[in-house]
Design a protein around this motif. Structure first.
Motif, PDB file in Angstrom:
ATOM      1  N   VAL A   1     -26.242  -5.482   2.196  1.00  0.00           N
ATOM      2  CA  VAL A   1     -26.559  -4.429   3.167  1.00  0.00           C
ATOM      3  C   VAL A   1     -25.294  -3.649   3.534  1.00  0.00           C
ATOM      4  O   VAL A   1     -25.330  -2.422   3.690  1.00  0.00           O
ATOM      5  N   ALA A   2     -24.156  -4.349   3.648  1.00  0.00           N
ATOM      6  CA  ALA A   2     -22.899  -3.664   3.947  1.00  0.00           C
ATOM      7  C   ALA A   2     -22.490  -2.733   2.805  1.00  0.00           C
ATOM      8  O   ALA A   2     -21.998  -1.618   3.038  1.00  0.00           O
ATOM      9  N   LEU A   3     -22.686  -3.177   1.571  1.00  0.00           N
ATOM     10  CA  LEU A   3     -22.391  -2.317   0.420  1.00  0.00           C
ATOM     11  C   LEU A   3     -23.311  -1.106   0.390  1.00  0.00           C
ATOM     12  O   LEU A   3     -22.887   0.011   0.052  1.00  0.00           O
ATOM     13  N   THR A   4     -24.585  -1.313   0.749  1.00  0.00           N
ATOM     14  CA  THR A   4     -25.525  -0.184   0.817  1.00  0.00           C
ATOM     15  C   THR A   4     -25.084   0.812   1.879  1.00  0.00           C
ATOM     16  O   THR A   4     -25.115   2.032   1.664  1.00  0.00           O
ATOM     17  N   PHE A   5     -24.668   0.297   3.045  1.00  0.00           N
ATOM     18  CA  PHE A   5     -24.136   1.161   4.101  1.00  0.00           C
ATOM     19  C   PHE A   5     -22.966   1.990   3.578  1.00  0.00           C
ATOM     20  O   PHE A   5     -22.909   3.216   3.751  1.00  0.00           O
ATOM     21  N   SER A   6     -22.030   1.317   2.940  1.00  0.00           N
ATOM     22  CA  SER A   6     -20.836   1.992   2.445  1.00  0.00           C
ATOM     23  C   SER A   6     -21.180   3.056   1.405  1.00  0.00           C
ATOM     24  O   SER A   6     -20.643   4.180   1.429  1.00  0.00           O
TER      25      SER A   6
ATOM     26  N   LYS B   1     -16.286  -1.070  -1.486  1.00  0.00           N
ATOM     27  CA  LYS B   1     -16.065  -2.437  -0.995  1.00  0.00           C
ATOM     28  C   LYS B   1     -15.161  -2.441   0.235  1.00  0.00           C
ATOM     29  O   LYS B   1     -15.378  -3.216   1.177  1.00  0.00           O
ATOM     30  N   PHE B   2     -14.148  -1.562   0.250  1.00  0.00           N
ATOM     31  CA  PHE B   2     -13.243  -1.501   1.394  1.00  0.00           C
ATOM     32  C   PHE B   2     -13.987  -1.071   2.653  1.00  0.00           C
ATOM     33  O   PHE B   2     -13.819  -1.662   3.731  1.00  0.00           O
ATOM     34  N   LEU B   3     -14.824  -0.040   2.540  1.00  0.00           N
ATOM     35  CA  LEU B   3     -15.591   0.421   3.692  1.00  0.00           C
ATOM     36  C   LEU B   3     -16.595  -0.639   4.150  1.00  0.00           C
ATOM     37  O   LEU B   3     -16.832  -0.814   5.346  1.00  0.00           O
ATOM     38  N   ALA B   4     -17.171  -1.372   3.191  1.00  0.00           N
ATOM     39  CA  ALA B   4     -18.084  -2.464   3.541  1.00  0.00           C
ATOM     40  C   ALA B   4     -17.344  -3.543   4.329  1.00  0.00           C
ATOM     41  O   ALA B   4     -17.879  -4.094   5.306  1.00  0.00           O
ATOM     42  N   CYS B   5     -16.103  -3.847   3.929  1.00  0.00           N
ATOM     43  CA  CYS B   5     -15.283  -4.813   4.670  1.00  0.00           C
ATOM     44  C   CYS B   5     -15.029  -4.342   6.095  1.00  0.00           C
ATOM     45  O   CYS B   5     -15.122  -5.130   7.047  1.00  0.00           O
ATOM     46  N   LEU B   6     -14.705  -3.059   6.247  1.00  0.00           N
ATOM     47  CA  LEU B   6     -14.465  -2.510   7.578  1.00  0.00           C
ATOM     48  C   LEU B   6     -15.713  -2.618   8.447  1.00  0.00           C
ATOM     49  O   LEU B   6     -15.640  -2.960   9.636  1.00  0.00           O
ATOM     50  N   CYS B   7     -16.866  -2.339   7.858  1.00  0.00           N
ATOM     51  CA  CYS B   7     -18.135  -2.426   8.577  1.00  0.00           C
ATOM     52  C   CYS B   7     -18.357  -3.839   9.103  1.00  0.00           C
ATOM     53  O   CYS B   7     -18.655  -4.042  10.292  1.00  0.00           O
ATOM     54  N   ILE B   8     -18.205  -4.835   8.226  1.00  0.00           N
ATOM     55  CA  ILE B   8     -18.436  -6.225   8.618  1.00  0.00           C
ATOM     56  C   ILE B   8     -17.420  -6.677   9.663  1.00  0.00           C
ATOM     57  O   ILE B   8     -17.765  -7.331  10.655  1.00  0.00           O
ATOM     58  N   CYS B   9     -16.151  -6.312   9.474  1.00  0.00           N
ATOM     59  CA  CYS B   9     -15.101  -6.740  10.409  1.00  0.00           C
ATOM     60  C   CYS B   9     -15.281  -6.111  11.789  1.00  0.00           C
ATOM     61  O   CYS B   9     -15.068  -6.763  12.819  1.00  0.00           O
ATOM     62  N   LEU B  10     -15.681  -4.837  11.829  1.00  0.00           N
ATOM     63  CA  LEU B  10     -15.925  -4.181  13.112  1.00  0.00           C
ATOM     64  C   LEU B  10     -17.049  -4.874  13.873  1.00  0.00           C
ATOM     65  O   LEU B  10     -16.931  -5.156  15.079  1.00  0.00           O
ATOM     66  N   LEU B  11     -18.122  -5.163  13.173  1.00  0.00           N
ATOM     67  CA  LEU B  11     -19.249  -5.822  13.831  1.00  0.00           C
ATOM     68  C   LEU B  11     -18.926  -7.276  14.180  1.00  0.00           C
ATOM     69  O   LEU B  11     -19.492  -7.819  15.135  1.00  0.00           O
ATOM     70  N   THR B  12     -18.017  -7.892  13.443  1.00  0.00           N
ATOM     71  CA  THR B  12     -17.561  -9.238  13.806  1.00  0.00           C
ATOM     72  C   THR B  12     -16.856  -9.209  15.158  1.00  0.00           C
ATOM     73  O   THR B  12     -17.102 -10.065  16.020  1.00  0.00           O
ATOM     74  N   PHE B  13     -15.997  -8.222  15.359  1.00  0.00           N
ATOM     75  CA  PHE B  13     -15.319  -8.083  16.654  1.00  0.00           C
ATOM     76  C   PHE B  13     -16.332  -7.886  17.778  1.00  0.00           C
ATOM     77  O   PHE B  13     -16.238  -8.525  18.838  1.00  0.00           O
ATOM     78  N   VAL B  14     -17.304  -7.025  17.555  1.00  0.00           N
ATOM     79  CA  VAL B  14     -18.327  -6.756  18.572  1.00  0.00           C
ATOM     80  C   VAL B  14     -19.089  -8.030  18.926  1.00  0.00           C
ATOM     81  O   VAL B  14     -19.300  -8.340  20.107  1.00  0.00           O
ATOM     82  N   ASN B  15     -19.491  -8.799  17.915  1.00  0.00           N
ATOM     83  CA  ASN B  15     -20.275 -10.006  18.154  1.00  0.00           C
ATOM     84  C   ASN B  15     -19.442 -11.129  18.762  1.00  0.00           C
ATOM     85  O   ASN B  15     -19.995 -11.998  19.453  1.00  0.00           O
TER      86      ASN B  15
ATOM     87  N   PHE C   1     -26.248  -0.127   8.895  1.00  0.00           N
ATOM     88  CA  PHE C   1     -25.245  -0.604   9.851  1.00  0.00           C
ATOM     89  C   PHE C   1     -25.909  -1.514  10.884  1.00  0.00           C
ATOM     90  O   PHE C   1     -25.403  -2.598  11.191  1.00  0.00           O
ATOM     91  N   GLY C   2     -27.046  -1.094  11.397  1.00  0.00           N
ATOM     92  CA  GLY C   2     -27.796  -1.947  12.314  1.00  0.00           C
ATOM     93  C   GLY C   2     -28.287  -3.203  11.641  1.00  0.00           C
ATOM     94  O   GLY C   2     -28.357  -4.274  12.258  1.00  0.00           O
ATOM     95  N   GLY C   3     -28.622  -3.104  10.340  1.00  0.00           N
ATOM     96  CA  GLY C   3     -29.060  -4.280   9.599  1.00  0.00           C
ATOM     97  C   GLY C   3     -27.959  -5.313   9.464  1.00  0.00           C
ATOM     98  O   GLY C   3     -28.196  -6.522   9.597  1.00  0.00           O
ATOM     99  N   VAL C   4     -26.738  -4.861   9.191  1.00  0.00           N
ATOM    100  CA  VAL C   4     -25.594  -5.779   9.097  1.00  0.00           C
ATOM    101  C   VAL C   4     -25.384  -6.495  10.431  1.00  0.00           C
ATOM    102  O   VAL C   4     -25.163  -7.709  10.482  1.00  0.00           O
ATOM    103  N   ASN C   5     -25.483  -5.738  11.529  1.00  0.00           N
ATOM    104  CA  ASN C   5     -25.304  -6.334  12.852  1.00  0.00           C
ATOM    105  C   ASN C   5     -26.378  -7.387  13.135  1.00  0.00           C
ATOM    106  O   ASN C   5     -26.090  -8.470  13.654  1.00  0.00           O
ATOM    107  N   GLY C   6     -27.630  -7.076  12.773  1.00  0.00           N
ATOM    108  CA  GLY C   6     -28.720  -8.021  13.006  1.00  0.00           C
ATOM    109  C   GLY C   6     -28.550  -9.304  12.217  1.00  0.00           C
ATOM    110  O   GLY C   6     -28.771 -10.407  12.735  1.00  0.00           O
ATOM    111  N   ILE C   7     -28.139  -9.182  10.956  1.00  0.00           N
ATOM    112  CA  ILE C   7     -27.927 -10.371  10.125  1.00  0.00           C
ATOM    113  C   ILE C   7     -26.778 -11.206  10.668  1.00  0.00           C
ATOM    114  O   ILE C   7     -26.864 -12.433  10.763  1.00  0.00           O
TER     115      ILE C   7
END
Length: 501
Positions: free
Chosen positions: A142-147, A166-180, A326-332
């Motif tokens: 899902v993160a790769l799809t977002f990117s 892949k780099f943007l997908a990493c940023l997406c996951i890391c940002l949402l990790t901080f939020v969670n 992006f919302g899907g990554v956060n939900g997972i």
């Protein structure tokens, strides 16, 4: 209540005490941060519950699954039938989960239900497949799809570079990790906002489709070329059900839901009905413009649809899809971390994953561990194959959880059940699960074999790390030292279960 839950030991199916002790959310609702009790606390209301489910279901699936469903059905008419059946199938399963979730209000959902019913070994195999493969792989995809969709407007005539994606997908996951890790409220707010955004995106596509229908564009709606091979039709359900995957995610965070006996069934019902209607109308909208051949030849159906109808404004669809994913990554991430937390609470994952950050009251170690696994899978080019290999195992596990319902009716007839489902529904669901699980094995025996092999890797892990209690002192000391070091680094402590006030 405290004695039953503090030791985190799995209960046996014949003992009703853990179930009674687990139903204690009324007490948790009046616990505040000033009480200095470090545990997961109920901060989610009904709207939050609905957005968690809807936000987890609607991710990349509706934008990529139409091709998979159509491949197995051969016609628009039959594909629409499959989409409706998948929605009804999910609603029946969710209805069964409502009884289980209100009866066993423990974080972990089907993992907790299987633990109560069939014991630690079966529960661990379920946990192993879900935690180590399915969830992190799904999040990576899902993160790769977002990117990919974020970068699509920048590269309109070609695919964006793999490294950049892949780099943007990493940023997406890391940002949402901080939020969670920072605050549950932050995570649910992100989920709320992006759920509204993805519903707006699909509403735009649906409205366009309705305009197309009013102009007489319904020539593609027929059953011409429908597939007659039952095994291929069964395979089409994998794509459809992938798009609906997530209807059980609220059960994974039930300890953080206010008044779960009331809000869990309501959230499940509202979400499943809403998603089924939205999905059906979205597929109708796509086929007002695109033929069977065009959908089968499209990598991203929504993009082709937008390029055909929106002209210079076609860029809005990639943006909408990016919001959705992006919302899907956060939900997972939000729900998966609670599954890791539940596994550790039962003593089937490292102890550190059952600990809570003392300042933010979030399961930060579990969130970080999910993230690390997802980042590892981002480096692999075989994650789609892995998901296909264990896709059938996911539905076996969910079917097994539904079997828990009649089993617990027989084994624990006196346990309080705020919701009591007619046994007709779990029986129908179990029979349907057998069909969509075992029939495709005939069509894809190699993939099934690899899937079973991946599942069986959990067996030696269980006997070495879980069943073997009396480990040599040097090994146990190394484990304890590592746990204490991580506690200090992350500022976390074991979760405390509040006593009755």
């Amino acid at each position: 209540m405290g004695e039953d839950t503090k030791n985190h030991e799995p209960s046996q199916a014949g003992n009703s005490k853990p179930l009674d002790g687990a139903v204690g959310n009324e007490d948790k609702n009046v616990i505040t941060k000033d009480d200095e009790v470090v545990c997961l606390k109920p901060k989610m209301n009904l709207v939050n519950g609905v957005t968690v489910i809807v936000g987890s279901i609607i991710g990349s699936g509706i934008f990529v699954s139409p091709k998979g469903v159509l491949t197995g059905t051969g016609s628009v008419g039959l594909s629409l039938v499959v989409w409706i059946i998948c929605g009804v199938f999910s609603m029946v399963g969710a209805y069964c989960y409502a009884e289980l979730g209100c009866m066993i209000t423990k974080t972990g959902a089907d993992y907790a239900y299987i633990m109560e019913s069939f014991g630690p070994f079966v529960a661990f195999i379920r946990l192993w497949v879900e935690c180590m493969i399915v969830r992190p792989c799904s999040q990576a995809i899902v993160a790769l799809t977002f990117s990919f969709y974020v970068m699509r407007p920048i590269y309109p005539d070609c695919d964006p570079p793999d490294d950049a994606v892949k780099f943007l997908a990493c940023l997406c996951i890391c940002l949402l990790t901080f939020v969670n890790c920072w605050d549950v409220k932050w995570a649910t707010t992100v989920q709320d906002l992006f759920t509204y955004g993805k519903l707006l995106a699909l509403a735009t596509i649906i409205t366009t489709g309705m305009v197309q229908l009013s102009m007489g564009h319904y020539e593609h709606f027929n059953f011409d070329g429908s597939e007659t091979d039952v095994t291929k039709i069964a395979l089409s359900f994998y794509s459809g059900l992938f798009a609906y995957n997530g209807w059980n995610y609220l059960n994974f965070v039930i300890e953080e839901l206010k008044d779960p006996h009331r809000n869990l069934p309501r959230a499940i019902f509202i979400s499943c009905v809403l998603v089924t209607i939205v999905y059906f109308l979205t597929i109708v909208a796509f086929h007002t413009t695109l033929s069977v051949q065009e959908v089968l030849g499209a990598e991203a159906v929504a993009v082709i649809f937008a390029e055909r109808l929106y002209g210079v404004m076609s860029w809005i669809v990639p943006v909408f899809v990016a919001m959705s994913t992006f919302g899907g990554v956060n939900g997972i991430l939000f729900t998966s971390s609670r599954l890791f937390y539940a596994g550790a609470s039962f003593g089937q994952m490292p102890e550190i994953l059952a600990m809570i950050q003392v300042n933010h009251l979030t399961p930060a170690p579990a969130v970080i561990f999910v993230t690390l696994l997802s980042l590892i899978y981002l480096c692999s080019s075989d994650i789609y194959a892995l998901i296909n290999y264990v896709g059938f195992a996911t539905w076996i596990a969910i079917g097994l959880a539904v079997i828990c319902l009649p089993y617990l009716r027989w084994k624990m007839p006196d346990i309080a059940r705020p919701i009591k489902v007619n046994l007709f529904f779990p029986v129908i669901y179990i029979l349907a699960t057998i069909f969509i699980t075992f029939v495709p094995m005939i069509a894809d025996p190699v993939g099934t074999g690899f899937g079973l092999l991946i599942i069986m890797t959990g067996v030696p892990v269980y006997f070495i790390f879980i069943y073997w209690k009396n480990k040599p002192k040097p090994i146990q000391k190394a484990i304890d030292t590592t746990t204490h070091f991580l506690q200090k680094i992350l500022v976390v402590v074991p979760s405390e279960v509040p006593e009755k006030l």
